[in-house]
Scaffold this motif. Sequence first.
Motif, PDB file in Angstrom:
ATOM      1  N   THR A   1       0.865  -1.115  -0.111  1.00 62.21           N
ATOM      2  CA  THR A   1       0.169   0.189  -0.059  1.00 62.21           C
ATOM      3  C   THR A   1       0.917   1.329   0.142  1.00 62.21           C
TER       4      THR A   1
ATOM      5  N   ARG B   1       0.612   4.445  -2.772  1.00 61.31           N
ATOM      6  CA  ARG B   1      -0.518   4.620  -3.600  1.00 61.31           C
ATOM      7  C   ARG B   1      -1.071   5.847  -3.690  1.00 61.31           C
TER       8      ARG B   1
ATOM      9  N   LEU C   1      -4.472   4.871   2.133  1.00 60.93           N
ATOM     10  CA  LEU C   1      -4.180   3.623   2.961  1.00 60.93           C
ATOM     11  C   LEU C   1      -3.030   3.502   3.817  1.00 60.93           C
ATOM     12  N   ASP C   2      -1.946   4.191   2.993  1.00 60.70           N
ATOM     13  CA  ASP C   2      -0.704   4.128   3.756  1.00 60.70           C
ATOM     14  C   ASP C   2      -0.585   4.857   5.164  1.00 60.70           C
TER      15      ASP C   2
ATOM     16  N   THR D   1      -4.838  -7.359   5.105  1.00 57.61           N
ATOM     17  CA  THR D   1      -3.602  -7.014   4.224  1.00 57.61           C
ATOM     18  C   THR D   1      -3.579  -8.053   2.959  1.00 57.61           C
TER      19      THR D   1
ATOM     20  N   TYR E   1      -5.949  -4.436  -2.024  1.00 59.60           N
ATOM     21  CA  TYR E   1      -5.624  -4.214  -0.276  1.00 59.60           C
ATOM     22  C   TYR E   1      -7.151  -4.336   0.025  1.00 59.60           C
TER      23      TYR E   1
ATOM     24  N   ARG F   1     -10.016  -2.683   2.977  1.00 56.41           N
ATOM     25  CA  ARG F   1     -10.210  -1.768   4.231  1.00 56.41           C
ATOM     26  C   ARG F   1     -11.583  -1.851   4.944  1.00 56.41           C
TER      27      ARG F   1
END
Length: 1181
Positions: free
Chosen positions: A160, A163, A167-168, A201, A207, A209
């Motif tokens: 991630t 990106r 998300l990071d 993950t 990914y 969420r």
Amino acid sequence: MSPGSRSWWWFWSCLLSLSVPSRTLELQELFKFGEEAGDQQLQPGSDSTAELPLNGSVFFFSQTFDKVYINTNGFVAFADPPAEDEYLGKMPSSFNMIAALLGDLDSSDGKGRVYFREDSSPDVLSRSAEHIKRAFPRDDGVEPTSALVVTWENMVAQGTLGRGDELDAKRNTFQLVVASMESSSCAILLYPIGGLQFLYTASQGTYFRTTTDEETSIRDLTEYEKTTSGQAGVWVYEIGSSPFFASITPGMPLQPRYTIPETPEPRYPPVQPRYPDPNPVEPRYANPEPVQPVPPYSRPHQPQIVVVDEDENLDVNVFRYNLETCAHNSHKCSAFADCRDYSDGYCCHCRPGFYGNGKDCVADGKPQRMSGEVNGRVFVGNSTFPVELGNNDLHSYVVANDGRAYVAISNIPKSLGPSLQPLSSLGGVIGWAFALEQPGYQNGFSVTGGVFSRQAEVIFQPGNERLSIKQRFEGIDEHDHLVVRTDLEGRLPAILQGSSVQINPYKEIYQYDRNFITSSSNRDYTVTSPDGAVQTRSYQWRQTVTFQSCPHDEATRPAPSTQQLSVDQIFVMFDADNNLVRYAMSNRIGSVPEQNPCFTGRHGCDINAACRPGEGLQFTCECTNGFTGDGRYCHDIDECRETPQVCGSNAVCSNQPGTFRCECARGFVFASDGKTCIEEDRPVDHCQRGTHDCDGPERALCSYTGGSAYACSCLPGFVGNGRGCRDVDECQQERCHRDAVCSNTQGSYTCQCQPGFHGDGFRCSPTSSEREKTQCERHRESAQTATATSGSGFFSFLRPRPAVGQYVPQCNEHGAYEPTQCHTSIGQCWCVDANGQEIPNTRTGPGSTPLCELTDDAVTPPPVGPTPRPDVHPVAPGTHLLFAQSGKIEHVPLDGYNMKMEEAKPLLHIPDRVVIAVAYDCVEKMVYWTDITGPAISRAGISGGDISPVITTDLQSPEGIAIDHVARLLFWTDSMRDTVEVSKLDGSQRRVLFDTDLINPRPIVTNPARLYWADWNRDGPKIEMSNMDGTDRIVLVKDDLGLPNGLTFDLDNQQLCWADAGTRKVECMDPHRRLRRKIVEGIQYPFSLVSFGRNLYYTDWRREAVVAVDRQSEKETEEFLPQKRSRLYGITTTPTQCPQAYNYCANNGGCSHLCLPRLGGFTCRCPDTASAGAPCEERNL
């Protein structure tokens, strides 16, 4: 890992422990970490590992370790871990680990860090002790000597970084502390509030969420109040101890208060990507040894798929009320209901503490199991060929006191499984039946009692595919399972293999009439394909439920005309490895949910307890009927033991969890009232009538076993359970000679020597050569040659002749050793076995010749291939384990020393008996057993045939049985008569050997001429030994014994071994040198024990399993859990060949009646009861 694959966080939801107010854990409350705390830092990356040698030791399970390995992916290992693609998504792992929060994590951006250290500072040890004392308040002496502190800070999901989709920015911070005391270690897991910001993950390309702001699955781990430490965000477990360790133990903090402060929204445990396990939240402990963690305040009762081995076809009649009275129909009511007469008929009403329609009643709060079958034809996508379903098993488990339902359907083809995932309502009707009831509302079972029909139609959008579902719920069977039959017909939209499905929470309105219920709803679901593409779909759902209510009681409280079913925490999955479709969901019936914990499911009552609401948020826990305890922990009441006459005459009481069952004794059946046992008129021989379910007569044999019982067994050359048999390819077993060609046939095979060789195919010799010399002939030639070469001159050229004083073995005309060998020069003779080895204690002096057992004249052909080492004893093919389980005897084939669990099957059904001990006669291939219901001792052939009674009189509680196959004798113990007795194998010539100094004799075993038995007298347990004729009786072991239940003798190694349910150990002893050693300890409740090669096998009451123990490594190696779970009793083996043994009674020793061996001789004895015929003569020889 493949694109789109998930590495799930492995933890369990906490469903059983009490809810106690506690504040959350703040980030600054973690143990100190970083450079200022003296930490080392793990190399940045996505799969980094560092080795940390320890000054102290960590106890993990039953082992100790002096070094650990810290990994990026949220775990600490006790061996250098392999690459992450070998364990992520493939749990449990092949190596020992503690996974604090396992996932595909990354720290390569410089923001994420992994810190670790070993710390023995007073501050760290003091804080560790505080957490452990809070989790285990009843433990004394909590004084940690060292602590391992590992912190994962600001970890990001792999793949991630960079990106640009924020998300990071989602980071996880958590901590693991392993505190070690002098003889144990505890794991402390800390999850601070706000420290966990993402759930899933992925390793490549995609990914996952959380989908809404209301997602509670992450928050629960940090905020969830029912932790194992008493503080939100802190979880404590004992993970290992010395000298022995039983299982991972979660903390059990004191929780004296039942009042819960009001919260704006009730929170529920997170949806779990794992089916089903309502145990406390636990980290993932991976260990090759099987471990069963026990949740606090609960029995070790896990909702699991249970296959019920039903001996007979169920005949469950759908009942109907009529104009008759209770006097003639009260037996149609549940055992937990009262019958009441009305002006135009009768009705059944469940008693207080139970719910249902009166015909079927279950205890408030009691977990409920369902079982049934799924049939039908289903088209997938645009396919023109349907997928056929034929009797696929459906099993379900409902935690009734919180409304959580688990459903699994087995043997689903991979072409259909992924597309069945959206169909959660296939099991949703089960959730409705046992939904958590809000005040004034009733779930399905309260209305229908579990007997109803359901018709449903599903229309999928946008493709307009249609599926019809028909289900028949047939009430509760004799196993306490609700029986359901399901038929599917229609088409499903296709879903790709490897796709996941998420179904949003939904509400559904049910409209009620007296015998008619309807509902409909629209539901959305999301499909995430393996490439990461996400698609939202929907379907329409309409269903009708019909049932028969009691029309005579107008005062009966009807269900509200409209009720709302709320369904959330929905989990669906296709398990491709096991071909299982799994559904799980939480269900509540009512309108607006009440805040009282009894109506939200967030109480701490035992799984076998009902939650009783009080004022406001007050509540109490009350064990359900059939259980006793304080409500937080409930254990089963054994009605059969506490009320022995509860079932009446001619009946046997069988205790069940929360209840009991009465079964008529052999020869009796239930009368029309369903309670009284009357003599059976006409037993049915299903084998003769052809109404059995054995395989075809060319493959299987049906054996009538008395009454209406029968046993199915495969014919020689076939394997299976008798109801399905398949051909054995004997050519794969190298049955023929190495110079022969093997041809397999149905049920048999043929061997033919190759050209240039002659013989029967089992032995092939070159056509022009002489017969190969046998071992005896080579031995004789060697002795003669040695003598000849020692000579000289002319005589050395003559035929070799032994000199005076030289022993030369004697061989018969077939080349085999003569059973009696003599050395004329010294005037001594002795007995030998087939290999020419002298049998101990058989050598005689001049003028006397021993009585040696004749051996088979056939000479064993030379071995094909390498000869085994002399210290290795190969296991003969075809050996089985036999064990008793209530009303049947089962067998498990052995492959070497490994149990072939998939081929286990019943050998003999004896439904009205309680079989205790089993023994096997290797000569006639008969199994003998004792049962305490007759009481009786009986026998039957393992290849089929009638059951033959052996001893039926003067028995009270026969609990141990043993056979001497050489002397053809039967020995047994009676724990109520307090005797050890002997007879011939047919039960004749019975004699009491001992009737003094015995309190509770149970196990008994033999070796040639010797007898061993154990007395589990709680005030003075002991193991005794004597000759088989009753002479030389001595106490062999009396110290450090508790309840020596199991006993076995290893003839090859001359070892006597026993399993003790009091000391929880398995031990062995050389009875001659009195050398005693422990094999394993910390076991649970062993009952019976048998030796085979290097292994010991024992049955365990608490584990309800057969457990294998390797004596060389002194560890348990295997566990076999029968499909039908109940206590296991006696166990023995069925070797294909009798062990080589000798005693003087091989041919009855010339005695007129009983020949009883003893060391160095035998005794002729008379039976206790004289019989007409030849006079009896007693003498010692």
